[in-house]
Design a protein around this motif. Structure first.
Motif, short mmCIF file in Angstrom:
data_model
loop_
_atom_site.label_atom_id
_atom_site.label_comp_id
_atom_site.label_asym_id
_atom_site.label_seq_id
_atom_site.Cartn_x
_atom_site.Cartn_y
_atom_site.Cartn_z
N ALA A 155 0.84 -1.20 0.00
CA ALA A 155 0.00 0.00 0.00
C ALA A 155 0.87 1.26 0.00
O ALA A 155 0.60 2.21 -0.75
CB ALA A 155 -0.93 0.00 1.21
N LEU A 156 1.93 1.26 0.81
CA LEU A 156 2.82 2.42 0.87
C LEU A 156 3.55 2.60 -0.45
O LEU A 156 3.66 3.72 -0.96
CB LEU A 156 3.80 2.30 2.03
N LEU A 157 4.05 1.52 -1.02
CA LEU A 157 4.74 1.62 -2.31
C LEU A 157 3.80 2.12 -3.40
O LEU A 157 4.20 2.91 -4.26
CB LEU A 157 5.35 0.27 -2.70
N SER A 158 2.55 1.69 -3.36
CA SER A 158 1.56 2.16 -4.33
C SER A 158 1.33 3.66 -4.19
O SER A 158 1.28 4.38 -5.19
CB SER A 158 0.25 1.40 -4.12
N ARG A 159 1.21 4.13 -2.97
CA ARG A 159 1.05 5.58 -2.74
C ARG A 159 2.25 6.35 -3.28
O ARG A 159 2.10 7.39 -3.91
CB ARG A 159 0.92 5.87 -1.25
N LEU A 160 3.44 5.84 -3.00
CA LEU A 160 4.65 6.54 -3.44
C LEU A 160 4.78 6.54 -4.96
O LEU A 160 5.26 7.51 -5.54
CB LEU A 160 5.88 5.93 -2.78
N TYR B 112 1.50 9.62 7.07
CA TYR B 112 0.59 9.24 8.13
C TYR B 112 0.25 7.75 8.08
O TYR B 112 0.03 7.13 9.13
CB TYR B 112 -0.67 10.11 8.12
N ALA B 113 0.24 7.16 6.90
CA ALA B 113 0.05 5.72 6.80
C ALA B 113 1.23 4.99 7.44
O ALA B 113 1.05 3.98 8.13
CB ALA B 113 -0.09 5.30 5.33
N MET B 114 2.43 5.53 7.26
CA MET B 114 3.61 4.94 7.90
C MET B 114 3.53 5.09 9.42
O MET B 114 3.85 4.16 10.15
CB MET B 114 4.88 5.60 7.36
N ILE B 115 3.10 6.24 9.90
CA ILE B 115 2.95 6.44 11.34
C ILE B 115 1.93 5.45 11.91
O ILE B 115 2.16 4.83 12.95
CB ILE B 115 2.52 7.89 11.66
N ALA B 116 0.82 5.28 11.22
CA ALA B 116 -0.20 4.33 11.67
C ALA B 116 0.37 2.92 11.72
O ALA B 116 0.13 2.16 12.67
CB ALA B 116 -1.42 4.38 10.75
N ALA C 33 -5.87 8.66 8.10
CA ALA C 33 -5.96 8.59 6.64
C ALA C 33 -6.91 9.65 6.09
O ALA C 33 -6.64 10.28 5.07
CB ALA C 33 -6.41 7.20 6.21
N ARG C 34 -8.02 9.86 6.77
CA ARG C 34 -9.03 10.78 6.28
C ARG C 34 -8.62 12.25 6.40
O ARG C 34 -8.87 13.04 5.50
CB ARG C 34 -10.34 10.56 7.03
#
Length: 103
Positions: free
Chosen positions: A23-28, A67-71, A100-101
């Motif tokens: 998911a993080l790689l997709s965002r990046l 923030y996804a990484m922090i979560a 996320a929101r």
């Protein structure tokens, strides 16, 4: 790697799961695409307002990745405690959703 926080020290060596990593790689990858688009706008002498709008969108996307990484990090740190508490799991899921929101 060891991180110092207000509450003490914690260690996080990697993303907690393959799902989080993907998911993080997709965002990046999306952010990379946005940045390439911004570079093309600049090279083609696009209007400053258009460039600013795209920069804002890319920054927001990168913030959401952060923030996804922090979560992921705090979920990883309390993972053992989640196993015994449905209420705690629900609370962590809600906090992840809020991050996320509103990021």
């Amino acid at each position: 790697m060891v991180y110092a926080t207000f509450w003490g020290f914690f260690e996080m060596e990697h993303l907690a799961s393959e799902k989080d990593k993907k998911a993080l790689l997709s965002r990046l990858k999306r952010v990379e695409g946005q940045l390439r688009g911004i570079r093309q706008l600049i090279e083609s002498d696009a209007d400053c307002e258009d460039i600013a709008h795209q920069l804002y969108a890319a920054r927001r996307a990168l913030d959401k990745s952060f923030y996804a990484m922090i979560a992921c990090a705090y979920t990883d740190q309390i993972g053992g405690k989640l196993a015994g508490s449905a209420k705690l799991r629900k609370g962590v899921k809600k906090m992840n959703s809020i991050l996320a929101r509103f990021s």
